[in-house]
Design a protein around this motif. Structure first.
Motif, PDB file in Angstrom:
ATOM      1  N   GLU A  76       0.822  -1.207   0.000  1.00 35.65           N
ATOM      2  CA  GLU A  76       0.000   0.000   0.000  1.00 35.65           C
ATOM      3  C   GLU A  76       0.858   1.259   0.000  1.00 35.65           C
ATOM      4  OE1 GLU A  76      -3.132   0.114  -0.537  1.00 35.65           O
ATOM      5  OE2 GLU A  76      -3.332  -2.071  -0.528  1.00 35.65           O
ATOM      6  N   GLN A  77       1.983   1.201   0.660  1.00 35.57           N
ATOM      7  CA  GLN A  77       2.924   2.322   0.660  1.00 35.57           C
ATOM      8  C   GLN A  77       3.395   2.619  -0.762  1.00 35.57           C
ATOM      9  OE1 GLN A  77       6.773   2.975   3.291  1.00 35.57           O
ATOM     10  NE2 GLN A  77       7.261   1.592   1.632  1.00 35.57           N
ATOM     11  N   THR A  78       3.752   1.582  -1.493  1.00 41.92           N
ATOM     12  CA  THR A  78       4.228   1.735  -2.868  1.00 41.92           C
ATOM     13  C   THR A  78       3.146   2.340  -3.758  1.00 41.92           C
ATOM     14  OG1 THR A  78       5.713  -0.165  -2.604  1.00 41.92           O
ATOM     15  CG2 THR A  78       5.198   0.530  -4.853  1.00 41.92           C
ATOM     16  N   LYS A  79       1.921   1.844  -3.604  1.00 46.03           N
ATOM     17  CA  LYS A  79       0.805   2.372  -4.391  1.00 46.03           C
ATOM     18  C   LYS A  79       0.590   3.855  -4.099  1.00 46.03           C
ATOM     19  CE  LYS A  79      -1.980  -1.878  -4.601  1.00 46.03           C
ATOM     20  NZ  LYS A  79      -3.272  -2.483  -4.153  1.00 46.03           N
ATOM     21  N   TYR A  80       0.657   4.200  -2.819  1.00 44.28           N
ATOM     22  CA  TYR A  80       0.406   5.584  -2.416  1.00 44.28           C
ATOM     23  C   TYR A  80       1.487   6.515  -2.959  1.00 44.28           C
ATOM     24  CZ  TYR A  80      -0.481   9.625   0.571  1.00 44.28           C
ATOM     25  OH  TYR A  80      -0.745  10.888   1.024  1.00 44.28           O
ATOM     26  N   ILE A  81       2.742   6.110  -2.855  1.00 47.90           N
ATOM     27  CA  ILE A  81       3.850   6.936  -3.344  1.00 47.90           C
ATOM     28  C   ILE A  81       3.748   7.123  -4.852  1.00 47.90           C
ATOM     29  CG2 ILE A  81       6.351   7.029  -3.666  1.00 47.90           C
ATOM     30  CD1 ILE A  81       6.643   5.659  -0.942  1.00 47.90           C
ATOM     31  N   GLU A  82       3.439   6.042  -5.554  1.00 46.89           N
ATOM     32  CA  GLU A  82       3.300   6.130  -7.010  1.00 46.89           C
ATOM     33  C   GLU A  82       2.149   7.056  -7.393  1.00 46.89           C
ATOM     34  OE1 GLU A  82       2.860   2.086  -8.217  1.00 46.89           O
ATOM     35  OE2 GLU A  82       5.029   1.690  -8.245  1.00 46.89           O
ATOM     36  N   LYS A  83       1.064   6.993  -6.648  1.00 42.55           N
ATOM     37  CA  LYS A  83      -0.082   7.864  -6.923  1.00 42.55           C
ATOM     38  C   LYS A  83       0.283   9.326  -6.705  1.00 42.55           C
ATOM     39  CE  LYS A  83      -3.260   8.778  -3.956  1.00 42.55           C
ATOM     40  NZ  LYS A  83      -4.365   8.745  -2.966  1.00 42.55           N
ATOM     41  N   GLU A  84       0.982   9.603  -5.589  1.00 41.64           N
ATOM     42  CA  GLU A  84       1.383  10.975  -5.283  1.00 41.64           C
ATOM     43  C   GLU A  84       2.376  11.508  -6.312  1.00 41.64           C
ATOM     44  OE1 GLU A  84       0.249  13.124  -2.777  1.00 41.64           O
ATOM     45  OE2 GLU A  84      -1.288  11.562  -2.817  1.00 41.64           O
ATOM     46  N   GLN A  85       3.288  10.651  -6.757  1.00 37.81           N
ATOM     47  CA  GLN A  85       4.247  11.063  -7.778  1.00 37.81           C
ATOM     48  C   GLN A  85       3.536  11.398  -9.082  1.00 37.81           C
ATOM     49  OE1 GLN A  85       6.937   7.691  -7.777  1.00 37.81           O
ATOM     50  NE2 GLN A  85       8.381   8.713  -6.379  1.00 37.81           N
ATOM     51  N   LYS A  86       2.544  10.590  -9.432  1.00 43.73           N
ATOM     52  CA  LYS A  86       1.773  10.835 -10.663  1.00 43.73           C
ATOM     53  C   LYS A  86       1.018  12.164 -10.563  1.00 43.73           C
ATOM     54  CE  LYS A  86      -0.096   9.492 -14.628  1.00 43.73           C
ATOM     55  NZ  LYS A  86      -1.117  10.511 -14.842  1.00 43.73           N
ATOM     56  N   LEU A  87       0.449  12.446  -9.387  1.00 44.83           N
ATOM     57  CA  LEU A  87      -0.262  13.708  -9.196  1.00 44.83           C
ATOM     58  C   LEU A  87       0.682  14.899  -9.337  1.00 44.83           C
ATOM     59  CD1 LEU A  87      -2.602  12.844  -6.180  1.00 44.83           C
ATOM     60  CD2 LEU A  87      -3.301  13.330  -8.529  1.00 44.83           C
ATOM     61  N   GLN A  88       1.891  14.769  -8.789  1.00 46.53           N
ATOM     62  CA  GLN A  88       2.872  15.847  -8.891  1.00 46.53           C
ATOM     63  C   GLN A  88       3.311  16.057 -10.335  1.00 46.53           C
ATOM     64  OE1 GLN A  88       6.153  15.535  -6.168  1.00 46.53           O
ATOM     65  NE2 GLN A  88       4.832  15.183  -4.402  1.00 46.53           N
ATOM     66  N   GLU A  89       3.483  14.962 -11.071  1.00 51.41           N
ATOM     67  CA  GLU A  89       3.872  15.060 -12.480  1.00 51.41           C
ATOM     68  C   GLU A  89       2.767  15.746 -13.292  1.00 51.41           C
ATOM     69  OE1 GLU A  89       4.688  11.113 -13.730  1.00 51.41           O
ATOM     70  OE2 GLU A  89       6.550  10.938 -12.561  1.00 51.41           O
ATOM     71  N   ASP A  90       1.523  15.392 -12.994  1.00 50.17           N
ATOM     72  CA  ASP A  90       0.398  16.002 -13.712  1.00 50.17           C
ATOM     73  C   ASP A  90       0.329  17.500 -13.434  1.00 50.17           C
ATOM     74  OD1 ASP A  90      -0.245  13.552 -14.731  1.00 50.17           O
ATOM     75  OD2 ASP A  90      -1.887  13.152 -13.309  1.00 50.17           O
ATOM     76  N   ARG A  91       0.542  17.870 -12.163  1.00 50.88           N
ATOM     77  CA  ARG A  91       0.528  19.299 -11.816  1.00 50.88           C
ATOM     78  C   ARG A  91       1.664  20.037 -12.518  1.00 50.88           C
ATOM     79  NH1 ARG A  91       0.243  17.341  -6.277  1.00 50.88           N
ATOM     80  NH2 ARG A  91      -1.933  17.106  -5.632  1.00 50.88           N
ATOM     81  N   HIS A  92       2.827  19.392 -12.563  1.00 45.26           N
ATOM     82  CA  HIS A  92       3.986  20.007 -13.208  1.00 45.26           C
ATOM     83  C   HIS A  92       3.730  20.202 -14.698  1.00 45.26           C
ATOM     84  CE1 HIS A  92       8.213  20.991 -13.822  1.00 45.26           C
ATOM     85  NE2 HIS A  92       8.236  20.142 -14.832  1.00 45.26           N
ATOM     86  N   ASN A  93       3.098  19.207 -15.333  1.00 45.23           N
ATOM     87  CA  ASN A  93       2.806  19.296 -16.772  1.00 45.23           C
ATOM     88  C   ASN A  93       1.802  20.404 -17.069  1.00 45.23           C
ATOM     89  OD1 ASN A  93       4.545  17.194 -17.365  1.00 45.23           O
ATOM     90  ND2 ASN A  93       2.940  15.630 -17.232  1.00 45.23           N
ATOM     91  N   ILE A  94       0.835  20.565 -16.170  1.00 44.85           N
ATOM     92  CA  ILE A  94      -0.167  21.618 -16.360  1.00 44.85           C
ATOM     93  C   ILE A  94       0.491  22.989 -16.260  1.00 44.85           C
ATOM     94  CG2 ILE A  94      -2.162  22.741 -15.295  1.00 44.85           C
ATOM     95  CD1 ILE A  94      -3.145  19.938 -14.514  1.00 44.85           C
ATOM     96  N   CYS A  95       1.417  23.126 -15.304  1.00 48.34           N
ATOM     97  CA  CYS A  95       2.108  24.408 -15.131  1.00 48.34           C
ATOM     98  C   CYS A  95       3.005  24.730 -16.318  1.00 48.34           C
ATOM     99  CB  CYS A  95       2.954  24.376 -13.855  1.00 48.34           C
ATOM    100  SG  CYS A  95       1.977  24.359 -12.338  1.00 48.34           S
ATOM    101  N   ASP A  96       3.591  23.699 -16.948  1.00 44.95           N
ATOM    102  CA  ASP A  96       4.506  23.902 -18.065  1.00 44.95           C
ATOM    103  C   ASP A  96       3.783  24.082 -19.392  1.00 44.95           C
ATOM    104  OD1 ASP A  96       6.640  23.764 -16.417  1.00 44.95           O
ATOM    105  OD2 ASP A  96       7.228  21.712 -16.929  1.00 44.95           O
ATOM    106  N   PHE A  97       2.489  23.736 -19.441  1.00 46.69           N
ATOM    107  CA  PHE A  97       1.752  23.812 -20.695  1.00 46.69           C
ATOM    108  C   PHE A  97       1.551  25.280 -21.077  1.00 46.69           C
ATOM    109  CE2 PHE A  97      -0.612  21.468 -23.776  1.00 46.69           C
ATOM    110  CZ  PHE A  97      -1.541  22.362 -24.285  1.00 46.69           C
ATOM    111  N   PRO A  98       1.898  25.660 -22.299  1.00 48.70           N
ATOM    112  CA  PRO A  98       1.769  27.079 -22.696  1.00 48.70           C
ATOM    113  C   PRO A  98       0.321  27.536 -22.678  1.00 48.70           C
ATOM    114  CG  PRO A  98       2.207  25.689 -24.613  1.00 48.70           C
ATOM    115  CD  PRO A  98       2.408  24.833 -23.382  1.00 48.70           C
ATOM    116  N   SER A  99       0.117  28.748 -22.232  1.00 45.47           N
ATOM    117  CA  SER A  99      -1.241  29.276 -22.186  1.00 45.47           C
ATOM    118  C   SER A  99      -1.759  29.551 -23.593  1.00 45.47           C
ATOM    119  CB  SER A  99      -1.257  30.585 -21.371  1.00 45.47           C
ATOM    120  OG  SER A  99      -0.517  31.580 -22.058  1.00 45.47           O
ATOM    121  N   SER A 100      -3.076  29.630 -23.735  1.00 44.67           N
ATOM    122  CA  SER A 100      -3.674  29.840 -25.047  1.00 44.67           C
ATOM    123  C   SER A 100      -3.283  31.209 -25.608  1.00 44.67           C
ATOM    124  CB  SER A 100      -5.204  29.747 -24.947  1.00 44.67           C
ATOM    125  OG  SER A 100      -5.693  30.685 -24.008  1.00 44.67           O
ATOM    126  N   SER A 101      -3.085  32.200 -24.732  1.00 48.38           N
ATOM    127  CA  SER A 101      -2.723  33.533 -25.199  1.00 48.38           C
ATOM    128  C   SER A 101      -1.339  33.541 -25.829  1.00 48.38           C
ATOM    129  CB  SER A 101      -2.763  34.531 -24.031  1.00 48.38           C
ATOM    130  OG  SER A 101      -1.869  34.115 -23.008  1.00 48.38           O
TER     131      SER A 101
END
Length: 240
Positions: free
Chosen positions: A209-234
């Motif tokens: 369960e620890q491994t699953k939780y860490i992997e989930k949190e890492q995926k969430l952080q990666e998704d947040r990072h990708n959203i921040c790096d995505f160029p804005s429409s403007s």
């Protein structure tokens, strides 16, 4: 270790009336006494029936040490460096993680923790303790002021409370954390994963369960990072 009765007496001594002025209103006095009685009863009910102890290697600032504060409150027993403890011992030399399967050990023999500085862990003679039931804590995030937000670098009270929580003593865990102004933050940061650990069957299940939780949190952080790096429409639609 002091008995539950002794700890109860100590809790009663900690009940301080903030109103030092004489008050002739008997109904208010009666209400205040009733509230104090209820509060005292709740605290007594949350006191653990098992031993809680620590080895203090005198490496921490006594003004910031959660173990020292618990000692002053008579909520933990200080062991001599070479003194053995028969219960569950939280130590980096443990080979298994704490799990609900350890409840019987905690109930019958208690919990002990090593109070030392994380910066000096390599020079601490942990091997000399030779615990019968050495345990590691699974992934958790510290909420104490010194290591806030850091994984695994828990204070004494956080380590003790986490062990209580995982082994089914949630009320006792909250009771210990409530002695610190920041204590509630530990549960705020870790409640989801503590609940998951508390429903595991054994140490191996906790690791899964620890491994699953860490992997989930890492995926969430990666998704947040990708959203921040995505160029804005403007930016993408701007003209030359």
């Amino acid at each position: 270790m002091d008995s539950k009765e002794s700890l109860s007496e100590n809790v009663k001594k900690l009940q301080i009336d903030d109103d030092d002025d004489d008050n002739d209103d008997t109904s208010n006095n009666s209400s205040s006494s009733s509230n104090l009685s209820d509060s005292s009863s709740e605290e007594e009910d949350a006191l653990p029936n098992f031993n809680v102890a620590m080895w203090d290697f005198n490496q921490c600032d006594p003004r910031k040490c959660s173990g020292r504060k618990l000692s002053r409150l008579k909520l933990i027993k200080t062991l001599k460096i070479k003194q053995r403890f028969p219960g569950l011992v939280l130590t980096p030399t443990g080979e298994k993680c704490v799990s609900p399967a350890d409840r019987e050990i905690v109930t019958k023999k208690g919990i002990a923790v090593v109070d030392c500085s994380w910066a000096r862990i390599d020079e601490t003679p942990l091997a000399a303790l030779k615990p019968a039931h050495g345990r590691l804590l699974p992934f958790l995030v510290a909420a104490n002021p010194i290591n806030y937000g850091k994984p695994l670098q828990l204070s004494c009270v956080e380590a003790i409370a986490a062990t209580m929580y995982i082994t089914g003593y949630k009320k006792e865990a909250k009771f210990y954390l409530d002695k610190f102004s920041w204590g509630h933050s530990f549960l705020d940061l870790n409640e989801e994963i503590l609940e998951i650990y508390s429903k595991c069957s054994d140490s191996k299940d906790v690791i899964v369960e620890q491994t699953k939780y860490i992997e989930k949190e890492q995926k969430l952080q990666e998704d947040r990072h990708n959203i921040c790096d995505f160029p804005s429409s403007s930016d993408s639609d701007s003209e030359d």
